[in-house]
Design a protein around this motif. Structure first.
Motif, PDB file in Angstrom:
ATOM      1  N   ARG A   1      88.287  73.208  60.915  1.00 39.07           N
ATOM      2  CA  ARG A   1      87.838  74.176  61.892  1.00 39.07           C
ATOM      3  C   ARG A   1      87.632  75.613  61.212  1.00 39.07           C
ATOM      4  O   ARG A   1      86.681  76.191  61.590  1.00 39.07           O
ATOM      5  CB  ARG A   1      89.097  74.479  62.765  1.00 39.07           C
ATOM      6  N   CYS A   2      88.132  75.940  60.304  1.00 43.36           N
ATOM      7  CA  CYS A   2      87.959  77.340  59.479  1.00 43.36           C
ATOM      8  C   CYS A   2      86.791  76.937  58.436  1.00 43.36           C
ATOM      9  O   CYS A   2      86.391  78.108  57.717  1.00 43.36           O
ATOM     10  CB  CYS A   2      89.229  77.864  58.822  1.00 43.36           C
ATOM     11  N   HIS A   3      86.358  75.974  58.145  1.00 39.54           N
ATOM     12  CA  HIS A   3      85.450  75.783  57.170  1.00 39.54           C
ATOM     13  C   HIS A   3      84.101  75.936  57.466  1.00 39.54           C
ATOM     14  O   HIS A   3      83.545  75.437  58.827  1.00 39.54           O
ATOM     15  CB  HIS A   3      85.564  74.184  56.623  1.00 39.54           C
ATOM     16  N   LYS A   4      83.518  76.771  56.875  1.00 42.96           N
ATOM     17  CA  LYS A   4      81.945  77.250  57.236  1.00 42.96           C
ATOM     18  C   LYS A   4      80.955  77.291  56.209  1.00 42.96           C
ATOM     19  O   LYS A   4      81.201  77.230  54.917  1.00 42.96           O
ATOM     20  CB  LYS A   4      82.009  78.982  57.548  1.00 42.96           C
ATOM     21  N   VAL A   5      79.746  76.599  56.618  1.00 42.98           N
ATOM     22  CA  VAL A   5      78.672  76.244  55.735  1.00 42.98           C
ATOM     23  C   VAL A   5      77.518  76.862  56.419  1.00 42.98           C
ATOM     24  O   VAL A   5      76.917  76.175  57.192  1.00 42.98           O
ATOM     25  CB  VAL A   5      78.548  74.888  55.313  1.00 42.98           C
TER      26      VAL A   5
ATOM     27  N   ALA B   1      79.914  83.079  39.581  1.00 44.79           N
ATOM     28  CA  ALA B   1      80.805  84.310  40.260  1.00 44.79           C
ATOM     29  C   ALA B   1      81.426  83.938  41.617  1.00 44.79           C
ATOM     30  O   ALA B   1      81.939  84.493  42.029  1.00 44.79           O
ATOM     31  CB  ALA B   1      80.071  85.384  40.255  1.00 44.79           C
ATOM     32  N   GLU B   2      81.164  82.676  41.916  1.00 43.09           N
ATOM     33  CA  GLU B   2      81.700  82.273  43.412  1.00 43.09           C
ATOM     34  C   GLU B   2      83.006  81.976  43.188  1.00 43.09           C
ATOM     35  O   GLU B   2      83.536  81.611  42.303  1.00 43.09           O
ATOM     36  CB  GLU B   2      80.595  81.064  44.102  1.00 43.09           C
ATOM     37  N   SER B   3      83.820  81.824  44.354  1.00 42.19           N
ATOM     38  CA  SER B   3      85.148  81.614  44.327  1.00 42.19           C
ATOM     39  C   SER B   3      85.246  80.271  45.686  1.00 42.19           C
ATOM     40  O   SER B   3      84.456  80.038  46.141  1.00 42.19           O
ATOM     41  CB  SER B   3      86.095  82.537  44.680  1.00 42.19           C
ATOM     42  N   TYR B   4      86.733  79.613  45.464  1.00 40.58           N
ATOM     43  CA  TYR B   4      86.755  78.577  46.215  1.00 40.58           C
ATOM     44  C   TYR B   4      88.060  78.877  47.100  1.00 40.58           C
ATOM     45  O   TYR B   4      88.929  79.322  46.510  1.00 40.58           O
ATOM     46  CB  TYR B   4      87.008  77.543  45.633  1.00 40.58           C
ATOM     47  N   GLU B   5      88.280  78.331  48.233  1.00 42.58           N
ATOM     48  CA  GLU B   5      89.567  78.473  48.925  1.00 42.58           C
ATOM     49  C   GLU B   5      89.640  76.973  49.714  1.00 42.58           C
ATOM     50  O   GLU B   5      88.478  76.265  49.963  1.00 42.58           O
ATOM     51  CB  GLU B   5      89.204  79.556  50.232  1.00 42.58           C
ATOM     52  N   ALA B   6      90.803  76.782  49.892  1.00 40.32           N
ATOM     53  CA  ALA B   6      91.124  75.274  50.676  1.00 40.32           C
ATOM     54  C   ALA B   6      91.260  75.828  52.216  1.00 40.32           C
ATOM     55  O   ALA B   6      91.784  76.738  52.538  1.00 40.32           O
ATOM     56  CB  ALA B   6      92.687  75.024  50.331  1.00 40.32           C
ATOM     57  N   ARG B   7      90.391  75.155  52.966  1.00 42.08           N
ATOM     58  CA  ARG B   7      90.551  75.331  54.514  1.00 42.08           C
ATOM     59  C   ARG B   7      90.533  74.166  55.060  1.00 42.08           C
ATOM     60  O   ARG B   7      90.240  73.036  54.646  1.00 42.08           O
ATOM     61  CB  ARG B   7      89.116  76.277  54.930  1.00 42.08           C
ATOM     62  N   CYS B   8      90.783  74.328  56.671  1.00 41.53           N
ATOM     63  CA  CYS B   8      90.759  73.064  57.529  1.00 41.53           C
ATOM     64  C   CYS B   8      89.486  72.984  57.959  1.00 41.53           C
ATOM     65  O   CYS B   8      88.518  73.640  57.701  1.00 41.53           O
ATOM     66  CB  CYS B   8      91.689  73.285  58.501  1.00 41.53           C
TER      67      CYS B   8
ATOM     68  N   ARG C   1      89.214  70.753  53.208  1.00 38.62           N
ATOM     69  CA  ARG C   1      87.700  71.242  53.064  1.00 38.62           C
ATOM     70  C   ARG C   1      87.862  72.440  51.724  1.00 38.62           C
ATOM     71  O   ARG C   1      88.782  73.220  51.594  1.00 38.62           O
ATOM     72  CB  ARG C   1      86.902  71.603  53.993  1.00 38.62           C
ATOM     73  N   ASN C   2      86.853  72.192  50.914  1.00 34.81           N
ATOM     74  CA  ASN C   2      86.746  73.103  49.917  1.00 34.81           C
ATOM     75  C   ASN C   2      85.465  74.312  50.446  1.00 34.81           C
ATOM     76  O   ASN C   2      84.386  74.007  50.850  1.00 34.81           O
ATOM     77  CB  ASN C   2      85.934  72.698  48.762  1.00 34.81           C
TER      78      ASN C   2
ATOM     79  N   MET D   1      85.276  65.731  48.186  1.00 33.98           N
ATOM     80  CA  MET D   1      84.254  66.532  49.021  1.00 33.98           C
ATOM     81  C   MET D   1      83.791  67.788  48.305  1.00 33.98           C
ATOM     82  O   MET D   1      84.299  68.313  47.663  1.00 33.98           O
ATOM     83  CB  MET D   1      84.649  66.879  50.535  1.00 33.98           C
ATOM     84  N   ASP D   2      82.341  67.773  48.383  1.00 36.76           N
ATOM     85  CA  ASP D   2      81.840  69.030  47.774  1.00 36.76           C
ATOM     86  C   ASP D   2      82.243  70.340  48.889  1.00 36.76           C
ATOM     87  O   ASP D   2      82.667  70.014  49.963  1.00 36.76           O
ATOM     88  CB  ASP D   2      80.508  68.809  47.348  1.00 36.76           C
ATOM     89  N   PHE D   3      81.448  71.280  48.462  1.00 40.50           N
ATOM     90  CA  PHE D   3      81.812  72.551  49.237  1.00 40.50           C
ATOM     91  C   PHE D   3      81.050  72.474  50.734  1.00 40.50           C
ATOM     92  O   PHE D   3      81.272  73.406  51.805  1.00 40.50           O
ATOM     93  CB  PHE D   3      81.383  74.002  48.641  1.00 40.50           C
TER      94      PHE D   3
END
Ligand code: ADP
Ligand code: ZN
Length: 211
Positions: free
Chosen positions: A185-189, A176-183, A154-155, A118-120
């Motif tokens: 519920r916590c994933h926000k777009v 300059a962006e960064s990434y986190e692993a999230r579930c 989710r990314n 999956m993409d971001f």
């Protein structure tokens, strides 16, 4: 009469930091222990290993990853005697990789493909959806959500520490962006506000490369 060799496709999918590369390396190492002739490819867009990505087994066998830019380069560089083909970071390749890995499996090779599915935004990333549909075996790995500790699927893309809006390229080179692993519920777009739209536009004008 000689029996045709039996090939298949395995996909190791999942979010960033879920251990896909670790799992790919484990499978390749075991194939080396089994004495199989293995080739390993990875997208040149992944430079976590500083251009070098070598897998070695305890008995001293080792192989280097061959960097590729597209599916044709994978097809052109597989040797006829190869028994196992591994491809890391497959999400960065084009849809043609599906026909390439199908042909390799038809020719009797074991093909192991790893990639972020999956993409971001939470949409299928590059050819991964098509690869998952064609695979004989799928393993979808999870990471740990950095916010709540649940399994992460989710990314999360962050720009200046804030969740990035859906606009913007799927792959940013030199970003300059960064990434986190999230579930989930916590994933926000979020929808971009005016300031973020202007920032995205400005970065576009400064030659940020989106592909
Ligand atoms: P992938 O190829 O899926 O991006 P890697 O195999 O490169 O994953 O890295 C997996 C490793 O990342 C884990 O073994 C762990 O040490 C580390 N890691 C860092 N952040 C996380 C996280 N949020 N959840 C799980 N593992 C993490
Ligand atoms: Zn969470």
């Amino acid at each position: 009469m000689q029996r045709a060799r039996h090939g298949w496709i395995e996909v190791v999918a999942g979010v960033m930091f879920s251990g896909k590369s670790e799992e790919l390396i484990r499978r390749v190492r075991r194939a080396l222990i089994a004495g199989r002739r293995v080739q390993l490819f990875k997208s040149h867009l992944d430079d976590r290993y500083g251009g070098q990505f070598r897998i070695s087994s305890h008995d001293g066998r080792q192989i280097d990853a061959e960097p590729v830019s597209n599916s044709v380069q994978v097809a052109e560089n597989v040797h006829p005697g190869t028994q196992v083909v591994a491809v890391d970071e497959a999400q960065f390749l084009d849809d043609g990789i599906c026909e390439v890995v199908d042909a390799l499996a038809d020719a009797g090779m074991r093909v192991i493909v790893a990639g972020t599915d999956m993409d971001f935004r939470g949409e299928p990333f590059g050819p991964m959806g098509l690869l998952l549909a064609r695979a004989e075996r799928i393993d979808k790995l999870t990471a740990i959500c950095v916010l709540c500790g649940d399994p992460a699927t989710r990314n999360q893309r962050l720009i200046d520490g804030e969740p990035a809006p859906a606009e913007g390229p799927t792959i940013q080179v030199g970003g300059a962006e960064s990434y986190e692993a999230r579930c989930r519920r916590c994933h926000k777009v979020p929808k971009p506000d005016r300031a973020q739209r202007e920032l995205l536009l400005k970065r576009g004008e400064e030659g940020w490369e989106g592909i």
